[in-house]
Design an enzyme around this catalytic site. Sequence first.
Site, PDB file in Angstrom:
ATOM      1  CD  GLN A 185      -6.110  -3.574   2.813  1.00 26.08           C
ATOM      2  OE1 GLN A 185      -5.990  -3.983   1.666  1.00 26.08           O
ATOM      3  NE2 GLN A 185      -5.158  -3.765   3.715  1.00 26.08           N
ATOM      4  CG  LEU A 219       7.226   1.386  -0.916  1.00 26.86           C
ATOM      5  CD1 LEU A 219       7.986   1.049  -2.198  1.00 26.86           C
ATOM      6  CD2 LEU A 219       6.277   0.245  -0.547  1.00 26.86           C
ATOM      7  CG  ASP A 255       0.306  -6.938   7.903  1.00 26.07           C
ATOM      8  OD1 ASP A 255      -0.461  -6.354   8.666  1.00 26.07           O
ATOM      9  OD2 ASP A 255       1.194  -6.354   7.249  1.00 26.07           O
ATOM     10  CG  HIS A 262       7.038  -2.032   2.047  1.00 24.57           C
ATOM     11  ND1 HIS A 262       6.919  -0.894   2.794  1.00 24.57           N
ATOM     12  CD2 HIS A 262       5.831  -2.638   2.076  1.00 24.57           C
ATOM     13  CE1 HIS A 262       5.688  -0.791   3.258  1.00 24.57           C
ATOM     14  NE2 HIS A 262       5.003  -1.838   2.845  1.00 24.57           N
ATOM     15  CG  MET A 303      -1.894  -1.216   1.152  1.00 29.88           C
ATOM     16  SD  MET A 303      -3.433  -0.980   2.034  1.00 29.88           S
ATOM     17  CE  MET A 303      -2.832  -0.764   3.691  1.00 29.88           C
ATOM     18  N   GLY A 304       2.140   1.082  -0.418  1.00 30.08           N
ATOM     19  CA  GLY A 304       3.038   2.234  -0.508  1.00 30.08           C
ATOM     20  C   GLY A 304       3.565   2.681   0.836  1.00 30.08           C
TER      21      GLY A 304
HETATM   22  O1  PAF Z   1      -0.194  -5.809   3.620  1.00 28.43           O
HETATM   23  C1  PAF Z   1      -0.595  -4.875   2.890  1.00 28.43           C
HETATM   24  O2  PAF Z   1       0.098  -3.877   2.657  1.00 28.43           O
HETATM   25  C2  PAF Z   1      -1.976  -4.947   2.280  1.00 28.43           C
HETATM   26  O3  PAF Z   1      -2.888  -5.500   3.156  1.00 28.43           O
HETATM   27  C3  PAF Z   1      -2.010  -5.665   0.919  1.00 28.43           C
HETATM   28  C4  PAF Z   1      -1.584  -7.133   1.036  1.00 28.43           C
HETATM   29  C5  PAF Z   1      -1.078  -4.945  -0.051  1.00 28.43           C
HETATM   30  C6  PAF Z   1      -3.414  -5.649   0.341  1.00 28.43           C
HETATM   31  O4  PAF Z   1      -3.881  -4.345   0.169  1.00 28.43           O
END
Ligand code: PAF
Length: 283
Positions: free
Chosen positions: A61, A33, A149, A37, A30-31
């Site tokens: 979400q 970063l 996550d 990431h 979701m950027g």
């Molecule tokens: O973990 C994340 O950044 C988000 O939940 C994902 C997997 C990119 C889905 O939007």
Amino acid sequence: MEIFEEIEPLRAFLQGKRSALNSIGLVPTMGALHAGHLALIRACKAENEVTVSSIYVNPAQFNNQTDLDKYPRSLEADIEMLKAEGCQVLFAPQDTEMYSGKSLTFDFGSLDKVLEGEFRPGHFSGVALVVSKLFNIVQPDRAYFGQKDYQQFQIINQLKEELKFPVELHSVPIVREKSGLALSSRNQRLSDENKTQALFLYHSLTDAKDQILNGVPFAEIKSEVERRAKQNRGVQLEYFELANKNTLQPLEDLKDIHNGIILIAAFVNNVRLIDNILLEKKR
Ligand code: PAF
């Protein structure tokens, strides 16, 4: 790096790259970063000829509009970081490209009713929806997600099994600051003082792990963590749980302790943070 905002040109480009010899890896983000990431990008690049990253703040979400509005966005800086890491393809769509107004919902049974699922109703349905879209668009051979996550990874694994996505899923270990604080895009919203307060999460996990491995009952540890959270002005604890790492249901049988994971969620200065620690190995 090739950058796409639209699905069809991305598909056409990847079609040209796809072959028996070339594998395609996907790093959905979701950027905003950070080094966590970049560890995903590196893992992807080590195993695939083509690394595709996506940056998309997925509204489906977020169960809280303020959280969505405040989610950090830094596309220009993200692009530079991806280029420096050697990512070859970026997909950064707008909402209209990803959603047409109609929507689907998912139910993962017992897996999305606990922990994050309990406190963020609908969250995992939204994650599953966007990840399904990304898997359909990119058709990756492998996809990479962060272990921070943890529950999300289990959900995506169930999604893959149920919908028969031919993708290999990889979970990449949490990257932490020297202090132990797990890297998160949301940390951008924390002051230095908040970051110190946020160490409550990491310290609660590591102390609990030591205590559990020394035979202290989890109920005792948990009530102590709850008590300390109440004394800590900056921290509002949401949950602190010991679970089976595969089912994420409460782990009650201590014979199973090596399949255990401790998970925590708390607000620090109104920023929601999560973290976890596996019990399988000594620190
Ligand atoms: O973990 C994340 O950044 C988000 O939940 C994902 C997997 C990119 C889905 O939007």
